[in-house]
Every structure is written in C-alpha cells, then in structure tokens.
Design an enzyme around this catalytic site. Structure first.
Site, PDB file in Angstrom:
ATOM      1  N   HIS A  71      96.572  33.734 -27.789  1.00 16.86           N
ATOM      2  CA  HIS A  71      95.555  34.601 -27.206  1.00 16.86           C
ATOM      3  C   HIS A  71      94.351  33.792 -26.730  1.00 16.86           C
ATOM      4  O   HIS A  71      93.680  33.143 -27.540  1.00 16.86           O
ATOM      5  CB  HIS A  71      95.128  35.611 -28.278  1.00 16.86           C
ATOM      6  CG  HIS A  71      94.133  36.610 -27.828  1.00 16.86           C
ATOM      7  ND1 HIS A  71      92.878  36.708 -28.382  1.00 16.86           N
ATOM      8  CD2 HIS A  71      94.194  37.570 -26.875  1.00 16.86           C
ATOM      9  CE1 HIS A  71      92.216  37.689 -27.804  1.00 16.86           C
ATOM     10  NE2 HIS A  71      92.984  38.236 -26.880  1.00 16.86           N
ATOM     11  N   ARG A  72      94.110  33.780 -25.433  1.00 15.56           N
ATOM     12  CA  ARG A  72      93.072  32.936 -24.805  1.00 15.56           C
ATOM     13  C   ARG A  72      93.343  31.450 -25.092  1.00 15.56           C
ATOM     14  O   ARG A  72      92.422  30.654 -25.195  1.00 15.56           O
ATOM     15  CB  ARG A  72      91.664  33.321 -25.291  1.00 15.56           C
ATOM     16  CG  ARG A  72      91.378  34.819 -25.228  1.00 15.56           C
ATOM     17  CD  ARG A  72      89.977  35.172 -25.722  1.00 15.56           C
ATOM     18  NE  ARG A  72      89.846  36.613 -25.968  1.00 15.56           N
ATOM     19  CZ  ARG A  72      88.798  37.203 -26.510  1.00 15.56           C
ATOM     20  NH1 ARG A  72      87.747  36.485 -26.858  1.00 15.56           N
ATOM     21  NH2 ARG A  72      88.776  38.508 -26.703  1.00 15.56           N
ATOM     22  N   GLU A  88      98.060  33.869 -23.319  1.00 12.48           N
ATOM     23  CA  GLU A  88      97.343  34.935 -22.624  1.00 12.48           C
ATOM     24  C   GLU A  88      96.020  34.346 -22.176  1.00 12.48           C
ATOM     25  O   GLU A  88      95.448  33.487 -22.869  1.00 12.48           O
ATOM     26  CB  GLU A  88      97.102  36.095 -23.590  1.00 12.48           C
ATOM     27  CG  GLU A  88      96.428  37.311 -22.961  1.00 12.48           C
ATOM     28  CD  GLU A  88      94.942  37.450 -23.251  1.00 12.48           C
ATOM     29  OE1 GLU A  88      94.389  38.517 -22.970  1.00 12.48           O
ATOM     30  OE2 GLU A  88      94.310  36.486 -23.757  1.00 12.48           O
ATOM     31  N   ASP A 132      92.247  35.529 -19.760  1.00 11.75           N
ATOM     32  CA  ASP A 132      91.503  36.578 -19.049  1.00 11.75           C
ATOM     33  C   ASP A 132      91.045  36.011 -17.718  1.00 11.75           C
ATOM     34  O   ASP A 132      90.623  34.859 -17.643  1.00 11.75           O
ATOM     35  CB  ASP A 132      90.280  36.993 -19.867  1.00 11.75           C
ATOM     36  CG  ASP A 132      90.660  37.434 -21.261  1.00 11.75           C
ATOM     37  OD1 ASP A 132      91.265  38.509 -21.388  1.00 11.75           O
ATOM     38  OD2 ASP A 132      90.373  36.682 -22.227  1.00 11.75           O
ATOM     39  N   HIS A 139      86.510  35.581 -20.433  1.00  8.86           N
ATOM     40  CA  HIS A 139      86.701  36.919 -20.997  1.00  8.86           C
ATOM     41  C   HIS A 139      85.566  37.880 -20.648  1.00  8.86           C
ATOM     42  O   HIS A 139      85.786  38.983 -20.148  1.00  8.86           O
ATOM     43  CB  HIS A 139      86.845  36.820 -22.520  1.00  8.86           C
ATOM     44  CG  HIS A 139      87.004  38.145 -23.193  1.00  8.86           C
ATOM     45  ND1 HIS A 139      85.929  38.935 -23.555  1.00  8.86           N
ATOM     46  CD2 HIS A 139      88.104  38.839 -23.545  1.00  8.86           C
ATOM     47  CE1 HIS A 139      86.369  40.047 -24.118  1.00  8.86           C
ATOM     48  NE2 HIS A 139      87.685  40.021 -24.128  1.00  8.86           N
ATOM     49  N   GLU A 167      95.554  38.504 -17.989  1.00  8.56           N
ATOM     50  CA  GLU A 167      94.897  39.800 -18.142  1.00  8.56           C
ATOM     51  C   GLU A 167      93.735  39.884 -17.165  1.00  8.56           C
ATOM     52  O   GLU A 167      92.789  39.085 -17.230  1.00  8.56           O
ATOM     53  CB  GLU A 167      94.378  40.012 -19.568  1.00  8.56           C
ATOM     54  CG  GLU A 167      93.892  41.449 -19.704  1.00  8.56           C
ATOM     55  CD  GLU A 167      92.826  41.682 -20.739  1.00  8.56           C
ATOM     56  OE1 GLU A 167      92.820  41.039 -21.793  1.00  8.56           O
ATOM     57  OE2 GLU A 167      91.969  42.550 -20.458  1.00  8.56           O
ATOM     58  N   LYS A 210      90.446  41.351 -15.626  1.00  6.40           N
ATOM     59  CA  LYS A 210      89.256  42.113 -16.000  1.00  6.40           C
ATOM     60  C   LYS A 210      88.450  42.293 -14.719  1.00  6.40           C
ATOM     61  O   LYS A 210      87.991  41.311 -14.138  1.00  6.40           O
ATOM     62  CB  LYS A 210      88.455  41.344 -17.042  1.00  6.40           C
ATOM     63  CG  LYS A 210      89.241  41.013 -18.321  1.00  6.40           C
ATOM     64  CD  LYS A 210      88.452  41.388 -19.526  1.00  6.40           C
ATOM     65  CE  LYS A 210      89.114  40.957 -20.825  1.00  6.40           C
ATOM     66  NZ  LYS A 210      89.572  42.111 -21.627  1.00  6.40           N
ATOM     67  N   ASP A 242      95.248  34.305 -32.121  1.00 10.66           N
ATOM     68  CA  ASP A 242      94.421  33.107 -31.931  1.00 10.66           C
ATOM     69  C   ASP A 242      94.990  31.912 -32.709  1.00 10.66           C
ATOM     70  O   ASP A 242      94.531  30.789 -32.533  1.00 10.66           O
ATOM     71  CB  ASP A 242      92.991  33.377 -32.422  1.00 10.66           C
ATOM     72  CG  ASP A 242      92.358  34.595 -31.756  1.00 10.66           C
ATOM     73  OD1 ASP A 242      92.677  34.870 -30.586  1.00 10.66           O
ATOM     74  OD2 ASP A 242      91.549  35.281 -32.419  1.00 10.66           O
TER      75      ASP A 242
HETATM   76  O1  G3P Z   1      95.493  41.266 -23.624  1.00 11.97           O
HETATM   77  C1  G3P Z   1      95.327  41.601 -24.951  1.00 11.97           C
HETATM   78  C2  G3P Z   1      93.902  41.438 -25.402  1.00 11.97           C
HETATM   79  O2  G3P Z   1      93.462  40.175 -25.014  1.00 11.97           O
HETATM   80  C3  G3P Z   1      92.970  42.492 -24.872  1.00 11.97           C
HETATM   81  O3  G3P Z   1      91.704  42.444 -25.437  1.00 11.97           O
HETATM   82  O4  G3P Z   1      89.296  41.898 -25.405  1.00 11.97           O
HETATM   83  O5  G3P Z   1      90.893  40.220 -26.227  1.00 11.97           O
HETATM   84  O6  G3P Z   1      90.769  40.759 -23.810  1.00 11.97           O
HETATM   85  P1  G3P Z   1      90.618  41.288 -25.197  1.00 11.97           P
HETATM   86 CA    CA Z   2      92.475  39.356 -23.067  1.00 10.32          CA
END
Ligand code: G3P
Ligand code: CA
Length: 267
Positions: free
Chosen positions: A26-27, A53, A55, A68, A128, A130, A250
């Site tokens: 994640h990120r 993943e 953003d 993000h 993702e 945004k 993470d």
């Molecule tokens: O894509 C899943 C998750 O990353 C969504 O929430 O706030 O971490 O971007 P956030």
């Molecule tokens: Ca995200």
C-alpha cells in the site's frame, strides 16, 4: 496488455485474475519508506511484494503525480494544493525527510516515472485515482491514456481504481480494456449494480467495515474483494479465511507470511 485476461465481474463468472497476488504493498512499502515514492516501491520489491498500490492526482498543469493528499503539506516540504501547483515546482520538493532524514531527496514521482520503475521491476500496480472536485473525468481519461501509452503490452497487470465513479467512467471510455476496481468504504446495497454499470473487475473495501456474512456472500458470488488497509497479520489471516482475495498493507512482508494459497475455486 495490462490484465487483458481480467474481465469485468458478472454474476456467475469466476475470474482467476492471473498476476493478482494476495498481498499489495500500500503506497509501496510505506511503513519502512516514505509513501508513494520510488524508494517505497523499490523497497516493496526488495521485500518480496509482487504488486503495489499508489495514489495519483493531477497538478495544475495536468501532470499526474503520485501523492495521496490533496495538499503537499504532510508528505513534502512544500505547501498548498497539488491541483494549484505546477509539476515543475512539485518536482523540486523533498518527499522523504518528513518520514526520515535518511530519505532526504526522495521526490514526488510523476505517475509516468513510477510506472517506468514498476514495469522495470516487473511489479503489478493498482493506480488509485484521486480527483479534485471538477477534475474527475480529466483525471480518469489522462490516467488511462498514459497507462495505455507507457505500460509494456506484455507487462504485469495494471488495475485502476477510484472512489469517484465519474473518474472510472472516464477511464473506461478512454481505454475500456484497462481493468477497473470499484473502490468504496462499504459495499453498499447497490454493489452489484455499480460493478456492472462501471464494468469493474474487483471490489475494494475498507477492512474495518468488513464482516464475515458479507465477505462470504461476495465469495459465493465470485467477486474478488481487495481489502484495505491491514497491517495486523491476525486480522489479515481472518479476512483471507473469510474469502478476501487480496489485502493492501503497509507491511507486505508481514502479511505475506500469513497469506494462504489461493483456494482452488479462484484458479
Ligand atoms: O486503495 C485502497 C486505499 O488506499 C484507499 O484509501 O486513503 O489509503 O488512499 P487511502
Ligand atoms: Ca490509496
């Protein structure tokens, strides 16, 4: 190209989704490196992740960058809104020191730079999107065009997702074959209708709202559920046991240690 075997979900269809691992960094490996930086993506790879993943959002001059928040303040030494700042200004910011002085000099990568690294490393990616208010369609269309232009045709899967349906619709319109994930906090009563309307392949849901009956139902309906964001291995194990297909985390190496093999029905 990028997940060509990933069809949209339809009732009764079982999707094996080749190339979708059980763990998604994640990120990047964001517990150990500054989120959404090339350092975090490299570290995820070093720690065994096969997918990350990130953003992405637009700058004032229409460049997609990996960040993000809607503002620069938390994760860089800059200030103000990303959508009101030019990419050339953002490119000079330090996106590492806030996390640890050892990462001083890390930059906010453009989405194109991030994709180049990930393709090089052979990592699959969930982009993702945004979008700031009013930028939904532009963000989706730009991202889809960019990915179609730069991602290698024989590369690992690329999956787009967004909380904003208009963004997904625009991406679908631009590059229909690019797989999409419906991203929500909760599935909601209309998840089937939304998955079909947006021709989504996966359903991304907040782990802290998930309960066994819903996950069991989604598993029975062969909906690939991707749950975010889980850093506790016991919670991850429980979610996998319920039928969650993949987990955003993470700490990819810790969650990988409890990820069971895919059930036969997913193969
Ligand atoms: O894509 C899943 C998750 O990353 C969504 O929430 O706030 O971490 O971007 P956030
Ligand atoms: Ca995200």
């Amino acid at each position: 190209m990028h997940g060509k075997d990933w069809e949209p979900w339809r009732p009764g269809l079982k999707l094996p989704l080749p190339g979708l691992p059980r763990v998604i960094a994640h990120r990047g490996a964001s517990a150990a490196a500054p989120e959404n930086t090339l350092a975090a993506f490299r570290l995820a790879h070093e720690r065994g992740a096969r997918m990350v993943e990130l953003d992405a959002r637009l700058t004032r001059d229409g460049v997609l960058v990996a960040i993000h928040d809607s503002t620069l303040d938390r994760t860089t030494d800059g200030h103000g809104r990303v959508i009101e700042t030019d990419s050339a200004t953002i490119a000079l910011l330090d996106a590492g020191s806030w996390f640890d002085p050892a990462f001083r000099g890390e930059r906010v990568p453009t989405l194109e730079e991030a994709l180049a690294l990930l393709a090089n490393l052979g990592l699959a990616v969930n982009v993702e999107l945004k979008a700031d208010p009013g930028q939904e369609a532009r963000t989706g269309a730009e991202a889809a065009r960019l990915i179609a232009r730069v991602w290698p045709s024989d590369g690992p899967p690329v999956l787009l997702s967004s909380f904003q349906e208009e963004t997904l619709l625009a991406a679908r319109h631009e590059v229909p074959e690019l797989p999409r994930g419906l991203l929500r906090e909760r599935a909601g009563p209309d998840w089937r209708e939304a998955m079909e309307r947006l021709a989504c392949t996966t359903l991304h849901l907040a782990a802290h709202h998930l309960e066994a009956p819903l996950v069991h139902e989604l598993y029975r309906e062969a909906v690939p559920v991707l749950a975010y964001t889980v850093n506790d291995p016991r919670e991850a194990k429980r979610l996998f046991d319920w039928g969650v297909r993949a987990i955003f985390t993470d700490v990819p190496e810790e969650i990988a240690s409890v990820a069971p093999p895919l059930p036969h029905s997913w193969n």
